[in-house]
Design an enzyme around this catalytic site. Sequence first.
Site, PDB file in Angstrom:
ATOM      1  N   TYR A   1     -85.434 -64.123  -2.308  1.00  0.00           N
ATOM      2  CA  TYR A   1     -84.528 -63.286  -2.382  1.00  0.00           C
ATOM      3  C   TYR A   1     -84.510 -62.580  -3.567  1.00  0.00           C
ATOM      4  CZ  TYR A   1     -79.402 -62.453  -2.136  1.00  0.00           C
ATOM      5  OH  TYR A   1     -78.297 -61.822  -2.195  1.00  0.00           O
TER       6      TYR A   1
ATOM      7  N   ILE B   1     -69.431 -64.345  -3.002  1.00  0.00           N
ATOM      8  CA  ILE B   1     -68.173 -63.822  -2.213  1.00  0.00           C
ATOM      9  C   ILE B   1     -67.448 -65.115  -1.285  1.00  0.00           C
ATOM     10  CG2 ILE B   1     -67.294 -61.734  -1.160  1.00  0.00           C
ATOM     11  CD1 ILE B   1     -68.598 -61.045  -3.677  1.00  0.00           C
TER      12      ILE B   1
HETATM   13  C1  AKB Z   1     -76.433 -65.787  -1.931  1.00  0.00           C
HETATM   14  O1  AKB Z   1     -75.963 -67.177  -2.197  1.00  0.00           O
HETATM   15  O2  AKB Z   1     -77.375 -65.749  -1.563  1.00  0.00           O
HETATM   16  C2  AKB Z   1     -75.598 -64.826  -2.020  1.00  0.00           C
HETATM   17  C3  AKB Z   1     -75.776 -64.257  -3.391  1.00  0.00           C
HETATM   18  C4  AKB Z   1     -75.230 -64.727  -4.527  1.00  0.00           C
HETATM   19  O3  AKB Z   1     -76.502 -63.249  -3.550  1.00  0.00           O
HETATM   20  N1  AKB Z   1     -74.068 -65.145  -1.783  1.00  0.00           N
END
Ligand code: AKB
Length: 334
Positions: free
Chosen positions: A159, A189
């Site tokens: 990610y 969020i």
């Molecule tokens: C996640 O936990 O992957 C998201 C972020 C912090 O980008 N909420």
Amino acid sequence: FSISTANNNKSPSTTTPRHPRVLVTGSLGQLGSGLVKELRRMYGNDNVVASDIRKASDEFMATGPFVYADVMNYSMLERIVVDWRIDWVVHYSALLSAVAEKNPTLALSVNINGFQNMLELAKVHRLRLYSPSTIGAFGPSTPKDNTPDLTIMRPNTIYGITKLHNELMGEYYREKFGVDFRSARYPGILSADTAPGGGTTDYAVDIFHHAIRHGHYDCFLSKDTRLPMMYLSDCIKGTVEHLTYPTPLPQTVYNLAAVSFTPEELANEIKKHLPNFTISYPDPARPDFRQAIADSWPGSLDDSKARKDFGWKEEYGLENMVKLMLDKIQAQVN
Ligand code: AKB
């Protein structure tokens, strides 16, 4: 925002202000529906085209245009941009950290190719493109506290790697081709009405539902895992301020922060309202896979540049956010 409507030699050129036409991808996710609602309030329902690959509810469909948009399909996206005469895109389609780690191949396609399609369209059709980054773009070697905008970035999750790649590509397109690309690194969020979709910070939403429905929460992160967080309406406010800023800002990417807390601190705040609430944590010898992801992220961000450059300021801290989350979720249960 204005478009030139006449320009001949006899009469002076006139400009008629009109609202921008905005496309929001991933609009059925945790953030998309709230942002669509706010942009429709500002610019009118027909000027905000919501899109996703899932079917929208009747309620959502009733509020304005909704189209199917597969972000991996360039010509489908281009048709939407052309047919609807889109000016700005808010690109929310992405796999979040936990689901991305479970399916890295899909994360690479959606997060990188989907974004690249949008960036290319922004270049070709002179669109303003807002696409959020994340605290996940930082990594274990990043300074943990009060992390500045510009620092060591060596993410070790798929990610984070995709999001950092996008930050750099957006910056490159801005420098090289003049694309008005804007991005902010979102923290976790919190929202009561829309569920988060597969992130590491999701515990901070789940905890409220479990506290109200069951009086207990089995947390997947350790009690002292400090992470930056924000209430949804603040995130939407900051995004709108950033998106609508009339000129390109000095930086392409900004940290955006509101509050930082650990699961234990959040649980203690909830206990002030629900004294019988209990919480348990994983056995440190057998951590959940999301612990390593959270441990690689900062505990707090320095977002002073966003505050200075586009006037960012949050409304919610830990206390008023917890109260609001509990009230809203309690109302859903009643
Ligand atoms: C996640 O936990 O992957 C998201 C972020 C912090 O980008 N909420």
